[in-house]
Motif scaffolding. Structure first.
Motif, PDB file in Angstrom:
ATOM      1  N   GLN A  77      -4.888   3.361  -4.523  1.00 21.25           N
ATOM      2  CA  GLN A  77      -3.550   3.300  -5.123  1.00 21.25           C
ATOM      3  C   GLN A  77      -2.635   4.305  -4.464  1.00 21.25           C
ATOM      4  O   GLN A  77      -1.430   4.097  -4.339  1.00 21.25           O
ATOM      5  N   LYS A  78      -3.209   5.436  -4.039  1.00 20.95           N
ATOM      6  CA  LYS A  78      -2.396   6.469  -3.431  1.00 20.95           C
ATOM      7  C   LYS A  78      -1.983   6.089  -2.017  1.00 20.95           C
ATOM      8  O   LYS A  78      -0.942   6.522  -1.535  1.00 20.95           O
ATOM      9  N   MET A  79      -2.798   5.290  -1.341  1.00 20.21           N
ATOM     10  CA  MET A  79      -2.504   4.917   0.035  1.00 20.21           C
ATOM     11  C   MET A  79      -1.579   3.717   0.093  1.00 20.21           C
ATOM     12  O   MET A  79      -0.925   3.492   1.113  1.00 20.21           O
ATOM     13  N   ALA A  80      -1.498   2.946  -0.972  1.00 24.59           N
ATOM     14  CA  ALA A  80      -0.749   1.685  -0.944  1.00 24.59           C
ATOM     15  C   ALA A  80       0.705   1.862  -0.506  1.00 24.59           C
ATOM     16  O   ALA A  80       1.178   1.111   0.363  1.00 24.59           O
ATOM     17  N   PRO A  81       1.455   2.824  -1.052  1.00 30.05           N
ATOM     18  CA  PRO A  81       2.844   2.989  -0.595  1.00 30.05           C
ATOM     19  C   PRO A  81       2.944   3.325   0.882  1.00 30.05           C
ATOM     20  O   PRO A  81       3.860   2.854   1.567  1.00 30.05           O
ATOM     21  N   VAL A  82       1.973   4.098   1.374  1.00 29.71           N
ATOM     22  CA  VAL A  82       1.974   4.465   2.788  1.00 29.71           C
ATOM     23  C   VAL A  82       1.771   3.215   3.642  1.00 29.71           C
ATOM     24  O   VAL A  82       2.456   2.999   4.643  1.00 29.71           O
ATOM     25  N   ARG A  84       2.441   0.142   2.870  1.00 27.28           N
ATOM     26  CA  ARG A  84       3.638  -0.694   2.836  1.00 27.28           C
ATOM     27  C   ARG A  84       4.715  -0.123   3.759  1.00 27.28           C
ATOM     28  O   ARG A  84       5.417  -0.852   4.447  1.00 27.28           O
ATOM     29  N   GLN A  85       4.830   1.195   3.764  1.00 25.03           N
ATOM     30  CA  GLN A  85       5.867   1.797   4.598  1.00 25.03           C
ATOM     31  C   GLN A  85       5.573   1.571   6.078  1.00 25.03           C
ATOM     32  O   GLN A  85       6.470   1.254   6.857  1.00 25.03           O
TER      33      GLN A  85
ATOM     34  N   VAL B  49       6.579   1.313  -5.425  1.00 27.36           N
ATOM     35  CA  VAL B  49       6.293   1.603  -4.028  1.00 27.36           C
ATOM     36  C   VAL B  49       7.321   2.575  -3.480  1.00 27.36           C
ATOM     37  O   VAL B  49       6.992   3.598  -2.892  1.00 27.36           O
ATOM     38  N   THR B  53       6.985   6.379  -2.243  1.00 26.93           N
ATOM     39  CA  THR B  53       6.989   6.514  -0.792  1.00 26.93           C
ATOM     40  C   THR B  53       8.030   7.506  -0.310  1.00 26.93           C
ATOM     41  O   THR B  53       7.787   8.307   0.567  1.00 26.93           O
ATOM     42  N   GLY B 127      -7.179  12.649  -1.105  1.00 23.09           N
ATOM     43  CA  GLY B 127      -7.122  11.651  -2.170  1.00 23.09           C
ATOM     44  C   GLY B 127      -6.615  10.299  -1.702  1.00 23.09           C
ATOM     45  O   GLY B 127      -6.545   9.365  -2.491  1.00 23.09           O
ATOM     46  N   TYR B 128      -6.274  10.173  -0.420  1.00 28.56           N
ATOM     47  CA  TYR B 128      -5.753   8.893   0.054  1.00 28.56           C
ATOM     48  C   TYR B 128      -6.851   7.851   0.219  1.00 28.56           C
ATOM     49  O   TYR B 128      -6.567   6.699   0.520  1.00 28.56           O
TER      50      TYR B 128
END
Lengths: 156, 476
Positions: A77-82, A84-85, B49, B53, B127-128
């Motif tokens: 979940q923490k990597m998802a925005p990255v 997408r970016q 998002v 972000t 944590g990623y």
């Protein structure tokens, strides 16, 4: 005025073929390695399996220079925005390969931490099964994607 | 994207991330704009998002906002140290390295405070790749658990499985046949070689020796071919299980190992010939990323990093497991604690591991590859055809799993990255009540500020690679 179906002419279809051929023969992947699958993705780039046979050995660190994002591994979940970016930063036309069970469906980790399938975040063109998929599987996925692009199934 | 992410509670009904309450009521124009800036930028679907972000938006968050929610979103950066240094503050800037960076070996994010080219402060943000494996382990039976833990440190899957299996076997109190023990040591030591080969490949590539990438992978493939023959998989094997191993070695494994020993030894010699006298490699590794033995102890750093600093600590010698004490091997120890010493330690460790493999090749005991305790091991295949009870037994064992007596157990093994420990609490059921993993990479990442402070940015890459962090191990 009656609607007339668009019939592509000789010139456009021939040009399409040329453009698609050019796109498939120099598809540069963005290095989006996340977990175990990233190791197999690197193995695909290594000397034994040699992805450069298909003009794809240039793993680009910058998404601006990449055409293909291989999502290799579990997306938290923490990597998802990255993720997408990075996808948004890639220049069109761009394609996405979802590599492995975790990226495709969440795999065996049906819990609070993982995105259950990367297709919730970015549009995926090709799913490669396996946990992790071997280099041959990944190459098969890439070649299938190239075929689809050549056949015009995927339009951009 | 159909719904917003739900965090720790796992409750699909009530989202844990909610837009902040307006500070001064909705009529207050200022607070409304604040809410608008942070929460309504973009379409409805992309709201979370974008909010998570946009780093710029993070910096501008009003202080009145719920700090806990910010941290939960995972992008909160504790900037409390900025400006503390005392030196010329105008010259300092913040550089964000990762989580999507080719040199961070995965998805590590480093928050750097740099002054020109010099790093003044380092803050690792992890944590990623958090996968919730320790939680998932509570829902899997002990037999299935090995499938889960093997995916933690994906460069040393056998060590994960071994630590887990040994911990479960402590609670079960079963006797493991000597052949199974020898197979386990064989596979884990080969895994150490494969992991270190990959490390040499990536370390070389990170500091410009791209040929190492090709050579390292070539030798690693040799090891993976053997793994594939034995376990059916190149990675994430689920081969070492509570009670023994999944299958016996294939016919002709001796020839494969002999061939492998020759090829990999030659490969290591070649790697050393390329690197050991290479002036660029030496310049970029000698005296870089130094960590002292005291600092290693303080930060809980183990494995090749600690041994490179001069701590002769190896769990295989200190707390031997799975019969490794009967094999002859040395523990290489460095002196300076820099990148070069870590490289030399790892190269020597590969040689020592191959030495152990050679001894196992000559002394492999006959016998069964798993325990004959029928509470843990399914009946032999031919018994299932003959006996209904055996069939039921087999079925029960794989659906319900075996029960493990209540208690707790801790088992450490020496993984390629150091002290890997598994702690299991059982309440007598077929699933662990709690599983915790002591990850060596976690300590290594924790010690990175010590190693990296006052280095150049280019040296940071060399130091980061030399710590060999696997983010699957850090975050789990």
């Amino acid at each position: 005025m009656a609607h007339q179906a668009h019939v592509p002419g000789f010139l456009m279809t021939t040009m399409d073929k040329g453009v698609n051929w050019a796109r498939t023969r120099s598809m540069w992947p963005a290095s989006f390695g996340l977990a175990c699958c990233a190791i197999e993705m690197m193995a695909t780039g290594g000397s034994h399996n040699d992805i450069s046979r298909f003009g794809m050995e240039v793993f680009r660190a910058s998404p601006r220079q990449a055409d293909l994002m291989i999502v290799a591994g579990r997306v938290s979940q923490k990597m998802a925005p990255v993720l997408r970016q990075v996808y948004d930063q890639m220049a069109e036309p761009k394609w996405v390969i979802s590599m492995g069970a975790c990226a495709s469906t969440g795999g065996m980790f049906n819990n609070y931490a993982l995105v259950q399938g990367v297709d919730q975040i970015v549009p995926v063109d090709m799913y490669v099964p396996g946990c992790p998929p071997g280099p041959q599987s990944l190459l098969h996925g890439i070649l299938s994607l190239q075929e689809e692009i050549m056949a015009g199934t995927i339009r951009r | 994207m159909s719904d917003t992410p739900h965090l720790a509670t796992g409750d699909r009904e009530t989202p844990t991330i909610e837009p902040p309450e307006p500070v001064g009521g909705l009529d207050d124009a200022t607070s409304r704009r604040e809410i608008h800036d942070v929460w309504v930028a973009g379409t409805e679907e992309q709201e979370w998002v974008r909010a998570a972000t946009d780093e710029g938006a993070q910096e501008m968050l009003p202080e009145a906002q719920d700090a806990a929610a910010t941290i939960q979103r995972g992008t909160a950066v504790d900037d409390d140290y900025i400006g503390e240094g005392g030196a010329d503050e105008d010259q300092r800037q913040i550089l964000n390295m990762g989580p999507q960076h080719p040199s961070t070996h995965g998805v590590l994010r480093l928050h750097l405070e740099i002054e020109g080219e010099t790093i003044r402060r380092v803050k690792p943000i992890i944590g990623y790749l958090h996968t919730g494996m320790e939680k998932t382990a509570e829902t899997l039976s002990y037999m299935q658990g090995a499938t889960n833990v093997t995916r933690m440190d994906y460069l040393s899957p056998f060590h994960n499985e071994l630590a887990y299996s040994l911990a479960v076997e402590q609670l079960l109190d079963v006797e493991i046949p000597t052949r199974a023990q020898a197979i386990r040591i064989l596979m884990t030591e080969l895994n150490r070689v494969a992991s270190h080969l990959l490390w040499v490949a990536t370390q070389g590539m990170d500091i410009g020796a791209v040929s190492m990438m090709l050579f390292g992978w070539q030798d690693r493939e040799t090891c993976l071919e053997f793994f594939e023959k034995v376990t059916g998989l190149r990675m994430n094997h689920n081969y070492i299980r509570p009670g023994g191993v999944a299958a016996d070695l294939h016919d002709g494994w001796e020839d494969d190992i002999e061939d492998l020993l020759v090829r990999v030894s030659a490969g290591i010699d070649r790697d050393e010939a390329i690197l050991n006298k290479n002036p660029i490699f030496l310049d970029r590794t000698r005296g870089i990323g130094v960590i002292t033995p005291e600092e290693c102890r303080q930060y809980g750093v183990s494995g090749p990093i600690a041994r490179g600093s001069g701590i002769a600590h190896d769990l295989r010698k200190v707390f031997p497991y799975s019969g490794i004490e009967q094999y002859d091997f040395d523990v290489p120890v460095g002196k300076h604690g820099d990148v070069l010493d870590r490289y030399l330690v790892r190269i020597e460790e590969m040689r020592q591991s191959l030495r152990i493999v050679e001894q196992i090749l000559n002394t492999m005991p006959a016998g069964d590859f798993r325990t004959d305790d029928r509470k843990v091991t399914p009946p032999p295949r031919q018994r299932i055809d003959e006996s209904m009870e055996a069939l039921i037994h087999h079925f029960k064992l794989f659906t319900e799993g075996f029960r493990v007596p209540a208690g707790e157990a801790y088992q450490g093994v020496e993984s390629p990255r150091g002290h890997l420990g598994v702690y299991i609490v059982s309440q007598g059921g077929a699933r662990p009540w709690r599983l915790h993993v002591r990850a060596p990479s976690f300590a290594a990442v924790q010690a990175m500020p010590v190693m990296m402070t006052d280095l150049l940015v280019a040296d940071l890459v060399a130091t980061l690679a030399s710590a060999d962090p696997v983010l699957g191990d850090v975050d789990r």
